[in-house]
Design a protein around this motif. Structure first.
Motif, short mmCIF file in Angstrom:
data_model
loop_
_atom_site.label_atom_id
_atom_site.label_comp_id
_atom_site.label_asym_id
_atom_site.label_seq_id
_atom_site.Cartn_x
_atom_site.Cartn_y
_atom_site.Cartn_z
N LEU A 230 -3.01 3.08 -6.19
CA LEU A 230 -2.21 3.44 -5.02
C LEU A 230 -2.14 4.96 -5.00
O LEU A 230 -2.35 5.62 -6.03
N TYR A 231 -1.84 5.54 -3.84
CA TYR A 231 -1.67 6.99 -3.80
C TYR A 231 -0.75 7.39 -2.66
O TYR A 231 -0.53 6.63 -1.73
N ASP A 232 -0.24 8.62 -2.78
CA ASP A 232 0.55 9.20 -1.69
C ASP A 232 0.19 10.68 -1.60
O ASP A 232 -0.44 11.25 -2.51
N VAL A 233 0.59 11.28 -0.47
CA VAL A 233 0.19 12.66 -0.16
C VAL A 233 1.45 13.48 0.07
O VAL A 233 2.47 12.95 0.53
N ASN A 234 1.36 14.76 -0.23
CA ASN A 234 2.44 15.72 0.04
C ASN A 234 3.11 15.43 1.39
O ASN A 234 2.43 15.36 2.42
N LYS A 235 4.43 15.26 1.37
CA LYS A 235 5.16 14.79 2.56
C LYS A 235 4.82 15.49 3.89
O LYS A 235 4.59 14.82 4.89
N PRO A 236 4.84 16.85 3.95
CA PRO A 236 4.65 17.48 5.27
C PRO A 236 3.26 17.35 5.86
O PRO A 236 3.05 17.73 7.02
N ASP B 34 -15.54 -1.26 -16.39
CA ASP B 34 -15.86 -2.69 -16.53
C ASP B 34 -15.04 -3.54 -15.57
O ASP B 34 -15.25 -4.73 -15.48
N TYR B 35 -14.07 -2.91 -14.92
CA TYR B 35 -13.17 -3.67 -14.05
C TYR B 35 -13.52 -3.44 -12.60
O TYR B 35 -14.17 -2.46 -12.25
N GLN B 36 -13.00 -4.37 -11.79
CA GLN B 36 -13.14 -4.18 -10.34
C GLN B 36 -11.92 -3.39 -9.87
O GLN B 36 -10.78 -3.78 -10.16
N TRP B 37 -12.15 -2.30 -9.16
CA TRP B 37 -11.05 -1.44 -8.71
C TRP B 37 -10.89 -1.52 -7.20
O TRP B 37 -11.88 -1.50 -6.46
N ILE B 38 -9.64 -1.59 -6.77
CA ILE B 38 -9.32 -1.69 -5.34
C ILE B 38 -8.33 -0.59 -4.98
O ILE B 38 -7.39 -0.33 -5.73
N LEU B 39 -8.57 0.04 -3.83
CA LEU B 39 -7.68 1.10 -3.36
C LEU B 39 -6.63 0.49 -2.42
O LEU B 39 -6.98 -0.25 -1.49
N VAL B 40 -5.37 0.82 -2.66
CA VAL B 40 -4.31 0.31 -1.80
C VAL B 40 -4.03 1.35 -0.71
O VAL B 40 -3.77 2.52 -1.02
N LEU B 41 -4.15 0.93 0.55
CA LEU B 41 -3.96 1.86 1.67
C LEU B 41 -2.48 2.24 1.77
O LEU B 41 -1.64 1.36 1.96
N PRO B 42 -2.17 3.53 1.64
CA PRO B 42 -0.75 3.91 1.69
C PRO B 42 -0.21 3.74 3.09
O PRO B 42 -0.84 4.18 4.05
N VAL C 91 1.52 8.76 -11.72
CA VAL C 91 1.03 10.09 -12.11
C VAL C 91 1.28 11.05 -10.95
O VAL C 91 0.77 10.85 -9.85
N THR C 92 2.08 12.07 -11.20
CA THR C 92 2.32 13.09 -10.18
C THR C 92 1.38 14.26 -10.47
O THR C 92 1.49 14.90 -11.53
N LEU C 93 0.45 14.49 -9.56
CA LEU C 93 -0.48 15.60 -9.76
C LEU C 93 0.19 16.90 -9.34
O LEU C 93 1.00 16.91 -8.40
N ARG D 177 -3.48 -1.14 -15.33
CA ARG D 177 -4.01 -2.16 -14.42
C ARG D 177 -3.64 -1.77 -12.99
O ARG D 177 -4.35 -2.05 -12.05
N THR D 178 -2.48 -1.11 -12.89
CA THR D 178 -2.04 -0.60 -11.59
C THR D 178 -1.53 0.82 -11.79
O THR D 178 -0.80 1.09 -12.75
N ILE D 179 -1.92 1.72 -10.90
CA ILE D 179 -1.53 3.13 -11.06
C ILE D 179 -1.32 3.76 -9.69
O ILE D 179 -2.03 3.41 -8.74
N ILE D 180 -0.33 4.63 -9.60
CA ILE D 180 -0.14 5.37 -8.34
C ILE D 180 -0.27 6.87 -8.62
O ILE D 180 0.29 7.37 -9.59
N PHE D 181 -1.06 7.54 -7.79
CA PHE D 181 -1.18 8.99 -7.88
C PHE D 181 -0.39 9.60 -6.73
O PHE D 181 -0.65 9.29 -5.56
#
Ligand SMILES: C[C@@H]1O[C@H](OP(=O)(O)OP(=O)(O)OC[C@H]2O[C@@H](n3cnc4c(=O)[nH]c(N)nc43)[C@H](O)[C@@H]2O)[C@@H](O)[C@H](O)[C@@H]1O
Length: 377
Positions: A27-33, A58-66, A120-122, A186-190
Motif C-alpha cells: 500500500l502507499y500514500d503521498v504527501n498530503k498537499p 518468490d511471492y506474488q506482489w499486488i499494489l493496493v490503489l490508494p 515505512v515513512t520515507l 506480507r503487507t506493507i505501506i509506504f
C-alpha cells in the motif's frame, strides 16, 4: 475472499506455509498537499516497483490503489470527497491488464482487519550535509523520524501496523525492494511514496503502465456529449493553471489579457475559430477572458448538478483533460502536471507533436517550450 482460518493457523502444505502461497500487498500514500496529477505519476513509479518485485521475489506482489481522499485542490466544500475508489475516475480493468492492483476495499476483503506488517515513512536525507557533500547515489537507511508519522491513513482507524519505522531514502522506486527484502513483510505501506523516483522516466515500461491508466467510460461519455453539442468544429484547447500557480510560478502564468493575446495569435495562425478553456480560475476571470477573446467563440465545461454530485471535482477536472487531449491544438501551463498528463494522452493518441508540446509564457517573457517526451513502444 481468503479463508481466514487458513491464514490464522498457518497450516503447511508439503512443507510450505500456506502464507507463502498467498499474494503479498504493497500500500502507499503521498504527501498530503500533492495534487491529482502528480499522484498519477507516483502510481507509475509504484507500479514499476511492483513489476520489479514480481520479477525478483518468490511471492506474488499486488499494489493496493490508494483511495482518493480530500485533495487540497478539490474546492467544492458542499461535496463529500473522501475515500473514493479509483473506479470512479479510471478504467481499473485496463490498469489490471498491465499491473496487479486491487482497490483498498478489495484488499480489506482479502486481509480482513489484520494489522499491516510494516509502516515505512520515507523521508529525505539530511539536506544540510547534502549541500556540503552532494551525493546522488541511490541509498536508504533506517533513521529517526523527522516529521510527524501518519497514524491514520485516509481517516481509517482500522488500518493499523505491527511495526512502524522511518527510512531516509534517495533513489528509484525499485530500490524499495531492498527494504522489503530486509523486513520480509506480507503487507506493507509506504508513506511519502513520492520520494521514490522513476525507474526510467519515459521508457517502455513507463509508457506501458501510463497507457493502461485509461479514464472511466462514464467520464469519456460526458466529454463526448459536450463535444457533440459544442465543439463540432476544429478547436484549440488552452489549459490555464492559475490559483496557487499565480504566486508559485508567477513567471509562467500570463495575465488574462496576455493569455487572450497568446491564444488569438495561435488561432489566426491555425485558422481555428473556437477555443475550449480548461482552468481552475474564478468565474470572473473566465468571463474576462471570454470578452478579450471576442470575436472568437470560447467554451468551458460546466458540470450540471448530477455530474458534479456523481463525479465530484476530480471527475470534472478529468472531463476537462479528456476534451483537451482531443483538441486540434493544445497550449498548456508550464510546470503543471495537469498539462503534462494531457500532453501524454495526446502522445498516446499519436497527435502531431507540434500541436501538443506548447505552453503559455508569462507577460513579456520569451519562454522555452516544454520538453517533448515522446511515446516509446
Ligand atoms: C504547486 C503544485 O501544483 C501542482 O498542480 P499541477 O501540477 O498543476 O496539477 P495537479 O497535481 O493535478 O493539481 C491541480 C489540481 O487543480 C485542479 N485544476 C487545475 N487545473 C484545472 C482545470 O483546468 N480544470 C479543472 N476542472 N480543475 C483544474 C484539479 O483538481 C487538479 O488536480 C500540485 O500537484 C501540487 O500539489 C502543488 O500544489
Amino acid at each position: 475472499a481468503v479463508d481466514n482460518r487458513l491464514l490464522d493457523e498457518e497450516e503447511t502444505l508439503a512443507g510450505h506455509s500456506i502464507l507463502d502461497t498467498l499474494p503479498r500487498y504493497v500500500l502507499y500514500d503521498v504527501n498530503k498537499p500533492e495534487g491529482f496529477n502528480l499522484r498519477r505519476d507516483v502510481f507509475i513509479r509504484m507500479a514499476s516497483f511492483i513489476h520489479h518485485m514480481n520479477k525478483v521475489s518468490d511471492y506474488q506482489w499486488i499494489l493496493v490503489l490508494p483511495p482518493w481522499h480530500r485533495l487540497y485542490h478539490w474546492r467544492s466544500s458542499n461535496l463529500v470527497q473522501d475515500c473514493l475508489p479509483w473506479s470512479l475516475f479510471f478504467n481499473v480493468d485496463s490498469i489490471k491488464k498491465s499491473t496487479p492492483v486491487v482497490e483498498l476495499h478489495e484488499f480489506f476483503q482479502m486481509n480482513g482487519l489484520r494489522p499491516l506488517d510494516a509502516q515505512v515513512t520515507l523521508q529525505d536525507f539530511n539536506v544540510k550535509s547534502f549541500e556540503q557533500y552532494p551525493d546522488f547515489s541511490d541509498k536508504w537507511e533506517v533513521a529517526n523520524c523527522k516529521d510527524r508519522v501518519q497514524k491514520e491513513f485516509w481517516n481509517l482507524n482500522n488500518l493499523t501496523f505491527t511495526k512502524s519505522l522511518c527510512i531516509s531514502f534517495q533513489g528509484i522506486s525499485t530500490l524499495l525492494a531492498d527494504i522489503v527484502q530486509e523486513l520480509q513483510p506480507r503487507t506493507i505501506i509506504f508513506d511519502h511514496a513520492e520520494l521514490a523516483l522513476h525507474n526510467y522516466y519515459g521508457g517502455q515500461e513507463y509508457w506501458m503502465i501510463r497507457k493502461s491508466m485509461q479514464f472511466s467510460k462514464n467520464l469519456h461519455e460526458i466529454a463526448k456529449e459536450f463535444k457533440n453539442r459544442n465543439l463540432k468544429q476544429d478547436y484549440l484547447c488552452a489549459h490555464l493553471r492559475r490559483r496557487d500557480f499565480l504566486y508559485g510560478h508567477p513567471s509562467d502564468v500570463p495575465s488574462i489579457n496576455d493569455t487572450a493575446r497568446q491564444i488569438k495569435e495561435k488561432l489566426i495562425l491555425l485558422n481555428i475559430k473556437t477555443v475550449f478553456v480548461a482552468t481552475d480560475t474564478s468565474k470572473t476571470e473566465v468571463e474576462e477572458l471570454k470578452n478579450y477573446l471576442q470575436p472568437y467563440q470560447m467554451f468551458k465545461f460546466e458540470a450540471d448538478k448530477k455530474t458534479l454530485n456523481n463525479f465530484l471535482d476530480g471527475g470534472v477536472a478529468i472531463i476537462d483533460q479528456i476534451i483537451c487531449s482531443q483538441a486540434n491544438y493544445f497550449i498548456g501551463t508550464s510546470k503543471s502536471t495537469f498539462s503534462f498528463r494531457i500532453q501524454e494522452e495526446r502522445e498516446i493518441f499519436g497527435l502531431p507533436i507540434e500541436t501538443t508540446f506548447n505552453s503559455f509564457c508569462g507577460d513579456n517573457i520569451e519562454c522555452t517550450q516544454p520538453t517533448k517526451w515522446r511515446l516509446v513502444e
